[in-house]
Design a protein around this motif. Structure first.
Motif, PDB file in Angstrom:
ATOM      1  N   GLU A  29     -11.751  22.591 -35.447  1.00  0.00           N
ATOM      2  CA  GLU A  29     -10.960  23.707 -35.963  1.00  0.00           C
ATOM      3  C   GLU A  29      -9.469  23.516 -35.690  1.00  0.00           C
ATOM      4  O   GLU A  29      -8.623  23.928 -36.489  1.00  0.00           O
ATOM      5  N   LEU A  30      -9.167  22.869 -34.575  1.00  0.00           N
ATOM      6  CA  LEU A  30      -7.769  22.624 -34.230  1.00  0.00           C
ATOM      7  C   LEU A  30      -7.210  21.363 -34.881  1.00  0.00           C
ATOM      8  O   LEU A  30      -6.026  21.056 -34.707  1.00  0.00           O
ATOM      9  N   GLY A  31      -8.077  20.625 -35.593  1.00  0.00           N
ATOM     10  CA  GLY A  31      -7.635  19.417 -36.268  1.00  0.00           C
ATOM     11  C   GLY A  31      -7.544  18.210 -35.373  1.00  0.00           C
ATOM     12  O   GLY A  31      -6.963  17.183 -35.767  1.00  0.00           O
ATOM     13  N   ALA A  32      -8.118  18.293 -34.162  1.00  0.00           N
ATOM     14  CA  ALA A  32      -8.074  17.161 -33.239  1.00  0.00           C
ATOM     15  C   ALA A  32      -9.277  16.246 -33.387  1.00  0.00           C
ATOM     16  O   ALA A  32      -9.351  15.215 -32.702  1.00  0.00           O
ATOM     17  N   LEU A  33     -10.211  16.591 -34.286  1.00  0.00           N
ATOM     18  CA  LEU A  33     -11.415  15.780 -34.461  1.00  0.00           C
ATOM     19  C   LEU A  33     -11.634  15.533 -35.938  1.00  0.00           C
ATOM     20  O   LEU A  33     -11.533  16.466 -36.748  1.00  0.00           O
ATOM     21  N   PRO A  34     -11.932  14.303 -36.307  1.00  0.00           N
ATOM     22  CA  PRO A  34     -12.226  14.028 -37.718  1.00  0.00           C
ATOM     23  C   PRO A  34     -13.450  14.809 -38.175  1.00  0.00           C
ATOM     24  O   PRO A  34     -14.398  15.029 -37.405  1.00  0.00           O
ATOM     25  N   PRO A  35     -13.471  15.259 -39.431  1.00  0.00           N
ATOM     26  CA  PRO A  35     -14.588  16.100 -39.913  1.00  0.00           C
ATOM     27  C   PRO A  35     -15.949  15.415 -39.802  1.00  0.00           C
ATOM     28  O   PRO A  35     -16.968  16.075 -39.547  1.00  0.00           O
ATOM     29  N   LEU A  36     -16.015  14.092 -39.985  1.00  0.00           N
ATOM     30  CA  LEU A  36     -17.301  13.409 -39.975  1.00  0.00           C
ATOM     31  C   LEU A  36     -17.876  13.261 -38.566  1.00  0.00           C
ATOM     32  O   LEU A  36     -19.086  13.045 -38.415  1.00  0.00           O
ATOM     33  N   ASP A  37     -17.074  13.390 -37.531  1.00  0.00           N
ATOM     34  CA  ASP A  37     -17.575  13.200 -36.168  1.00  0.00           C
ATOM     35  C   ASP A  37     -18.378  14.385 -35.656  1.00  0.00           C
ATOM     36  O   ASP A  37     -19.072  14.270 -34.645  1.00  0.00           O
ATOM     37  N   ILE A  38     -18.277  15.533 -36.322  1.00  0.00           N
ATOM     38  CA  ILE A  38     -19.016  16.713 -35.874  1.00  0.00           C
ATOM     39  C   ILE A  38     -20.518  16.570 -36.124  1.00  0.00           C
ATOM     40  O   ILE A  38     -21.344  17.191 -35.454  1.00  0.00           O
ATOM     41  N   TYR A  39     -20.889  15.720 -37.102  1.00  0.00           N
ATOM     42  CA  TYR A  39     -22.312  15.581 -37.448  1.00  0.00           C
ATOM     43  C   TYR A  39     -23.107  14.939 -36.323  1.00  0.00           C
ATOM     44  O   TYR A  39     -24.307  15.202 -36.148  1.00  0.00           O
ATOM     45  N   ARG A  40     -22.489  14.069 -35.549  1.00  0.00           N
ATOM     46  CA  ARG A  40     -23.210  13.453 -34.445  1.00  0.00           C
ATOM     47  C   ARG A  40     -23.626  14.495 -33.406  1.00  0.00           C
ATOM     48  O   ARG A  40     -24.759  14.489 -32.920  1.00  0.00           O
ATOM     49  N   SER A  41     -22.717  15.407 -33.090  1.00  0.00           N
ATOM     50  CA  SER A  41     -23.047  16.468 -32.132  1.00  0.00           C
ATOM     51  C   SER A  41     -24.118  17.397 -32.685  1.00  0.00           C
ATOM     52  O   SER A  41     -25.047  17.799 -31.979  1.00  0.00           O
ATOM     53  N   GLU A  42     -23.988  17.756 -33.963  1.00  0.00           N
ATOM     54  CA  GLU A  42     -25.000  18.624 -34.579  1.00  0.00           C
ATOM     55  C   GLU A  42     -26.361  17.952 -34.594  1.00  0.00           C
ATOM     56  O   GLU A  42     -27.402  18.601 -34.358  1.00  0.00           O
ATOM     57  N   SER A  43     -26.389  16.652 -34.852  1.00  0.00           N
ATOM     58  CA  SER A  43     -27.659  15.923 -34.869  1.00  0.00           C
ATOM     59  C   SER A  43     -28.313  15.925 -33.495  1.00  0.00           C
ATOM     60  O   SER A  43     -29.535  16.110 -33.365  1.00  0.00           O
TER      61      SER A  43
END
Length: 322
Positions: A29-43
């Protein structure tokens, strides 16, 4: 115990994954993480949630199996009660030490199957002595003694009508009996020669064969007890070493996860290393749980091998009179 421990480990791992996901979501949300990297945590969160669900139902199946074993599955009231384990997987007391020689000596004195074999050998010795006695000549001397007493009126039947000679009663009979007035003696001597006594010879043969068979049985019991004690002592030592190693592995995995988490928070690490460290910590905790259960099983196996299964619970079996 193991199923409940696996559920606790799975829930702890899920909490760690959810905390990492919340951190990544905030960074996204703060723009410090690329959008595609969130999927690893969700997985990882989804996968660990599946593990929690599987562990919950595995615990339910284990509890149902336990209720069936203790007979608590027939009554609806007891079937609905929750099971509360009072003993942890990892022992809270000092670890037990036992050397093989002491354990074997204790087992040879307490194992009931060995005592039963000794009793069978004692019965065989008695049967052999009895069979030998039946093959010997049998000389018997017997004697008997009896006392007599007469009572009542006596008549002379040679004349007509019969004339009364003397009078008497029950008292006169007792006086003659205990006064040894009319004693009677007898003696007999009997000699039996066991010539071709096939029955006695067969009984002796059966007794000798039975003793030989019981000797082999007693030897097999000794060998089995020695084997059980040796395995139990080795399992106990192995479980103690495994517990120490598993504790160290958990400590190192926890430090490694904390280090990766700190580097990731400082922007010098990667998310997959944090998740991998969490997975390794969960695996180390499961190994520690398994090591604790293995130690408990090893202690129970040693108690069985040494014939001391009931002693920790204060149960004693009184020895029957022989």
């Amino acid at each position: 115990m193991q199923a409940r421990g696996n559920l606790e480990v799975a829930r702890t791992s899920l909490d760690a994954a959810e905390a990492t996901y919340k951190h990544d979501k905030r960074s996204l949300e703060l723009g410090a993480l690329p959008p595609l990297d969130i999927y690893r945590s969700e997985s990882q969160v989804a996968g660990r949630r599946v593990q929690v669900i599987q562990s919950e139902y595995a615990l339910k199946r284990t509890e149902d199996a336990f209720r069936q074993i203790v007979g608590a599955d027939l009554d609806p009231y007891f079937r609905a009660l929750d099971l509360d384990l009072t003993e942890p997987a990892e022992p809270v007391v000092e670890l037990q030490n036992m050397d093989a020689s002491t354990a074997l000596q204790q087992a040879l004195g307490k194992r009931q199957e060995l005592e039963a074999a000794r009793q069978s050998l004692a019965n065989d010795d008695t049967s052999i002595r009895l069979a030998h006695n039946n093959l010997l000549p049998d000389l018997r001397l017997s004697g008997n003694y009896s006392g007599n007493g007469l009572g009542g009126n006596q008549y002379d039947l040679s004349v007509t009508p019969p004339q009364l000679i003397s009078t008497g009663g029950f008292g006169d009979s007792l006086n003659q009996l205990f006064g040894f007035g009319y004693p009677a003696y007898g003696f007999s001597l009997t000699l039996n020669l066991p010539i071709k006594n096939r029955t006695a010879q067969a009984a002796l043969g059966n007794a000798l064969v039975s003793r030989r068979r019981d000797l082999y049985t007693e030897r097999q019991f000794r060998e089995q007890i020695t084997f059980d004690v040796s395995n139990a002592v080795h399992e106990l030592e192995q479980s103690k070493i495994s517990m120490a190693a598993s504790k160290e592995a958990v400590d190192l995995a926890r430090k490694s996860m904390a280090a990766e988490q700190r580097k990731y928070e400082l922007g010098q690490g990667q998310i997959f290393l944090v998740l991998e460290a969490q997975t390794e910590l969960a695996a180390a905790e499961q190994s520690r749980l398994q090591a604790g259960i293995s130690y408990q099983l090893a202690v129970a196996a040693l108690d069985y091998a040494t014939g001391s299964s009931l002693e920790p619970y204060g149960v004693q079996i009184a020895e029957l009179m022989r």
